[in-house]
Design an enzyme around this catalytic site. Structure first.
Site, PDB file in Angstrom:
ATOM      1  N   ARG A 125      -1.674 -21.802  -8.008  1.00 45.04           N
ATOM      2  CA  ARG A 125      -1.546 -20.391  -6.668  1.00 45.04           C
ATOM      3  C   ARG A 125      -0.135 -20.359  -6.279  1.00 45.04           C
ATOM      4  O   ARG A 125       0.336 -21.543  -5.719  1.00 45.04           O
ATOM      5  CB  ARG A 125      -2.609 -20.465  -5.699  1.00 45.04           C
ATOM      6  CG  ARG A 125      -4.081 -20.935  -6.370  1.00 45.04           C
ATOM      7  CD  ARG A 125      -4.837 -19.620  -5.905  1.00 45.04           C
ATOM      8  NE  ARG A 125      -6.534 -19.858  -6.751  1.00 45.04           N
ATOM      9  CZ  ARG A 125      -7.179 -19.025  -6.976  1.00 45.04           C
ATOM     10  NH1 ARG A 125      -6.791 -17.794  -7.309  1.00 45.04           N
ATOM     11  NH2 ARG A 125      -8.412 -19.360  -7.215  1.00 45.04           N
ATOM     12  N   PHE A 126       0.504 -19.249  -6.493  1.00 50.12           N
ATOM     13  CA  PHE A 126       1.889 -19.227  -5.966  1.00 50.12           C
ATOM     14  C   PHE A 126       2.056 -17.920  -5.471  1.00 50.12           C
ATOM     15  O   PHE A 126       2.684 -17.177  -5.569  1.00 50.12           O
ATOM     16  CB  PHE A 126       2.727 -19.432  -7.169  1.00 50.12           C
ATOM     17  CG  PHE A 126       3.951 -19.476  -7.025  1.00 50.12           C
ATOM     18  CD1 PHE A 126       4.619 -20.758  -6.080  1.00 50.12           C
ATOM     19  CD2 PHE A 126       4.848 -18.447  -7.734  1.00 50.12           C
ATOM     20  CE1 PHE A 126       6.111 -20.646  -6.270  1.00 50.12           C
ATOM     21  CE2 PHE A 126       6.310 -18.796  -7.588  1.00 50.12           C
ATOM     22  CZ  PHE A 126       6.852 -19.757  -6.770  1.00 50.12           C
ATOM     23  N   GLY A 146      -6.891 -13.254 -13.177  1.00 51.27           N
ATOM     24  CA  GLY A 146      -7.777 -12.304 -12.413  1.00 51.27           C
ATOM     25  C   GLY A 146      -6.761 -10.935 -11.835  1.00 51.27           C
ATOM     26  O   GLY A 146      -5.730 -11.260 -12.057  1.00 51.27           O
ATOM     27  N   THR A 173     -11.191 -14.577 -15.870  1.00 51.44           N
ATOM     28  CA  THR A 173     -11.802 -14.907 -14.673  1.00 51.44           C
ATOM     29  C   THR A 173     -13.193 -14.918 -14.710  1.00 51.44           C
ATOM     30  O   THR A 173     -13.860 -14.125 -15.468  1.00 51.44           O
ATOM     31  CB  THR A 173     -11.249 -14.086 -13.415  1.00 51.44           C
ATOM     32  OG1 THR A 173     -12.325 -14.148 -12.199  1.00 51.44           O
ATOM     33  CG2 THR A 173     -11.392 -12.617 -13.617  1.00 51.44           C
ATOM     34  N   ASP A 201     -15.334 -14.280 -12.537  1.00 48.80           N
ATOM     35  CA  ASP A 201     -15.954 -13.498 -11.708  1.00 48.80           C
ATOM     36  C   ASP A 201     -16.431 -12.106 -12.119  1.00 48.80           C
ATOM     37  O   ASP A 201     -17.303 -11.390 -11.677  1.00 48.80           O
ATOM     38  CB  ASP A 201     -15.124 -13.273 -10.426  1.00 48.80           C
ATOM     39  CG  ASP A 201     -14.650 -14.534  -9.694  1.00 48.80           C
ATOM     40  OD1 ASP A 201     -15.576 -15.235  -9.572  1.00 48.80           O
ATOM     41  OD2 ASP A 201     -13.671 -14.552  -9.140  1.00 48.80           O
ATOM     42  N   ARG A 235     -16.835 -14.454  -5.760  1.00 49.10           N
ATOM     43  CA  ARG A 235     -15.805 -13.875  -4.839  1.00 49.10           C
ATOM     44  C   ARG A 235     -16.696 -12.589  -4.215  1.00 49.10           C
ATOM     45  O   ARG A 235     -17.551 -12.855  -3.503  1.00 49.10           O
ATOM     46  CB  ARG A 235     -14.404 -13.238  -5.588  1.00 49.10           C
ATOM     47  CG  ARG A 235     -13.683 -14.700  -5.590  1.00 49.10           C
ATOM     48  CD  ARG A 235     -12.207 -14.222  -5.388  1.00 49.10           C
ATOM     49  NE  ARG A 235     -11.206 -15.175  -5.850  1.00 49.10           N
ATOM     50  CZ  ARG A 235      -9.970 -14.810  -5.616  1.00 49.10           C
ATOM     51  NH1 ARG A 235      -9.603 -13.788  -5.513  1.00 49.10           N
ATOM     52  NH2 ARG A 235      -9.124 -15.863  -5.639  1.00 49.10           N
TER      53      ARG A 235
END
Ligand code: ATP
Length: 319
Positions: free
Chosen positions: A72-73, A102, A125, A127, A171
């Site tokens: 994560r950035f 995603g 992803t 999800d 999510r």
């Protein structure tokens, strides 16, 4: 096109490795050099770039997670950071980038495209929350893992006449929950797309007991309510032992099932094909069994994932 880069970003998903493998092998079959960028956009910014060959992707087809790493950035939202990232790509002479991740990762790919850097997005992803594709890479494998866990909970719940609340990932998308509820025979489905009515749930559970049901499995998507507190309230009202199980990160891991391996292989190869055809700022999907591609902007803004009301109704009928 002579040099293509590939990275995985956001949450890992089983099948990402198959997608990278397909990108690498398709590039090589067209004499295109291919570069792996490690740790997503963070690694891109830091210049963690390595050329990949056939053997870099040997023995990864059956491995879960992503061997390229992910991160994560949030800094990537800043234009100055993205400019530095593009410089890293230019240093190596990489002309286009394939981003597997995603919708957050799609935003990153879109922003790079807007700055004139060709990018293609692949939906990686668990999800299944991306528009423009029937399935995302990793969804089916994750679904299977959830159903396996629900089966185990069913054994113990029915032995103890217990109510089980099972919190699943997704999510803000109820697909994993809805599909798992049907495949796992859950009695009650709570998804973000439908308003949650706790009173109705309790009444339904009581009705189920009157019908002679020995157990009750409630499938619920994460982020809707505190499932442990919900279990306590249900237990107080129904006088039946109620337990909440948060499946958590075990849902993400594991060897990708055949469906995801094939989906990822097709998508990875298709991404290289459309880059060779001169396309940019596109995202790849599968629609009725066929590979398709859409404008990333449209995918992120106008296109909406349809809610599977048919499956929701089915879960009601089969309860
Ligand atoms: P998953 O849905 O599996 O969590 P995701 O790709 O949506 O995957 P995010 O953490 O939302 O996961 O996004 C991944 C990365 O994409 C971010 O850490 C960031 O580097 C980049 N990114 C997200 N949003 C933007 C944006 N608006 N502009 C530029 N880059 C972005």
């Amino acid at each position: 096109i002579k040099k293509i880069g590939v990275l995985t970003s956001g949450g890992d998903a089983p099948g990402m490795n198959c997608a990278v493998r397909a990108v690498v092998r398709t590039c090589l079959s067209h004499d295109i050099e291919v570069f792996g960028i490690y740790d997503g956009f963070a690694g891109l910014h830091a210049g963690k770039i390595e050329q990949l060959d056939r053997h870099s992707v040997s023995d990864v087809i059956n491995r879960g997670g992503t061997f390229l790493g992910s991160a994560r950035f949030p800094e990537f939202k800043e234009e100055s950071i993205r400019k530095e990232a593009i410089k890293q790509l230019e240093k190596v002479g990489i002309e286009a980038l394939i981003v597997i991740g995603g919708d957050g990762s799609y935003m990153g790919a879109l922003k790079l495209s807007e700055m004139g850097y060709p990018c293609i997005g692949l939906p990686g992803t668990i999800d299944n929350d991306i528009a423009g594709t029937d399935f995302t890479i990793g969804f089916m494998t994750c679904l299977n893992t959830i159903v396996d866990a629900v089966d185990r909970l069913r054994d113990t719940s029915s032995s103890h006449n217990r109510i089980s609340i099972v919190e699943m990932m997704g999510r803000y998308c109820g697909d994993l929950t809805l599909w798992a509820a049907i495949a796992g025979g859950s009695e009650y489905v709570i998804v973000p797309e439908k308003e949650f009515d706790e009173e109705k749930l309790i009444k339904q559970i009581q009705l189920g007991e009157e019908k002679g049901k020995k157990h009750a499995i409630v499938a619920i998507t994460e982020h809707i309510t505190d499932v442990n507190a919900l279990a306590k309230r249900i237990q107080e009202r129904t006088k039946r032992e109620t337990r909440a199980t948060i499946l958590g990160h075990i849902q993400r891991g594991g060897s990708p099932m055949a469906f995801d391996r094939i989906l990822a292989s097709r998508m990875g190869s298709y991404a290289v094909d459309i880059l060779m055809a001169g396309k940019s700022a596109r995202c790849v999907g599968i629609k009725s069994g066929e590979m398709v591609d859409h404008d990333i902007v449209e995918c992120l803004t106008e296109m909406k994932r349809p809610f599977r009301q048919d499956l929701y109704n089915l879960s009601d009928v089969l309860y």
